[in-house]
Design an enzyme around this catalytic site. Sequence first.
Site, PDB file in Angstrom:
ATOM      1  N   HIS A  78       0.822  -1.214   0.000  1.00 30.63           N
ATOM      2  CA  HIS A  78       0.000   0.000   0.000  1.00 30.63           C
ATOM      3  C   HIS A  78       0.858   1.267   0.000  1.00 30.63           C
ATOM      4  CE1 HIS A  78      -3.686   1.982  -0.040  1.00 30.63           C
ATOM      5  NE2 HIS A  78      -4.295   1.461   1.012  1.00 30.63           N
TER       6      HIS A  78
ATOM      7  N   ASP B 128      -2.200   2.264  -4.540  1.00 33.17           N
ATOM      8  CA  ASP B 128      -3.418   2.716  -3.865  1.00 33.17           C
ATOM      9  C   ASP B 128      -4.536   1.700  -4.072  1.00 33.17           C
ATOM     10  OD1 ASP B 128      -2.207   5.066  -3.025  1.00 33.17           O
ATOM     11  OD2 ASP B 128      -2.722   6.126  -4.876  1.00 33.17           O
TER      12      ASP B 128
END
Length: 522
Positions: free
Chosen positions: A493, A497
């Site tokens: 992450h 995204d």
Amino acid sequence: MTTEIRVPTLGESVTEATVATWFKKPGDKVAVDEMLCELETDKVTVEVPSPAAGTLADIVAAEGETVGVDALLGNISEEGNAGPEEVKPRSDEADGERVQAKSEETPDPAPAQASGGDTIDVMVPTLGESVTEATVATWFKKEGDQVEADEMLCELETDKVSVEVPAPAAGVLGKILKPEGETVEAGGKLAEMTSGAGGAAAAPKPEAGTQEPEAAPAAKASDKDIEDAPSAKKAMAEAGISADQVTGSGRDGRIMKEDVQKAVAAATSARSAAPEAKAPPRAPVPADDAAREERVKMTRLRQTIARRLKDAQNTAAMLTTYNEVDMTEVMALRSQYKDEFEKKHGVRLGFMSFFTKACCHALKEVPEVNAEIDGTDVVYKNFVHMGIAAGTPQGLVVPVIRDVDSMSFAEIEKAISEKGRRARDGKLSMGEMQGGTFTISNGGVYGSLMSSPILNPPQSGILGMHKIQDRPMVVDGEIKIRPMMYLALSYDHRIVDGKGAVTFLVRVKEALEDPRRLLMDL
């Protein structure tokens, strides 16, 4: 007398190298064992020492040229009056290494030919890039056995591959110095053997510790023009560090790739504020239960798997997103063409080629899933080296299929089949398991319905495939039974995204539910 400089043995499955740097030029004086040049392979950097003292007469293979094992690199005009009997014929060298001519400073007190046989050291071969030690897994011969040249003596197990050690010459295996289960370092001595009168004798390799020790590497002065190893320059550029942050261990303070790796590791350790968490001690076990337990040491491969998986969890901001795909169209297409496909290409048409193609298609639209983090930079890859996770009796390995985005369905299926077979046989080299940019893991072959795969650092994404299961689905307002599969994308992450991860999975789903999209590049 002229002595030839030849390419040494480069390691298992390595047949050629590139001449990276010549440290001497024609006309220069050289001492025995002084470094003449450096060769680079796709796995390691190899330095070539001078086989004799004298003058470098000529250079046959210039910098940048590709050379094979035992190819001629150059010639040395020897000094002194070393007798011809001190150089053995090359035809007697079963292991491909050249007999080093002796300089006048180290005269031979007595001809070895008069003895009953020369003592030859069995050494640990080059284990590959970043691998420094191995465990002796199996000895195929015992002390006193007669062996032929190149006959397998033992097998070593590293945390990545198994390495077989051949006999350097024909003779008798004398003393085994490293029994099964013992850890050995690259270049260490495994055993001693005596060359037999009936076999082709090889020149003994120099024993570790018999050479005159070199002076400690001097600090790299700014006014000295010392050329660092090309592999070290590349490693420094990738790590984002300068030469003044690295202490060279090569000749005259020359920086080698291993020095860069040590500097990066030291910097990482210094930045780590919290001490490494240790596993809690094992709870007390009742005596009755302990008597029925069996304790087995973890293999090096299993230890490496455990360490890498835990490092991935500790380093990446790992998150998993899920979707499901209707496999009806892929199964129908495969059923329609599988016989004709196998007849033409000689390999079965499986599901992996469809998933690989679908992932390559999705990675073009969401390139951050195919990228990696390097310090404060994001490195985007304009190619796809696909890792295909494979379970073996020794543990999980991930062979890499390079430039898979430019392959056809048949080429992908052939590559997957070949890599899988080599993985099961333990014949994969380290080069075949490095450099992947994205990974696919198929837990469905074992019956897994749903799982969250763990990243394979430094990659930023891994796709988990699962079992195909018939489930009731609503199709055009009607309930129908469809072959469904859950898909799981684990991603970092920090770089990917949620939008990108979901988009990637949707594109894979669309391509599989309508394979014609792959042909139309949609």
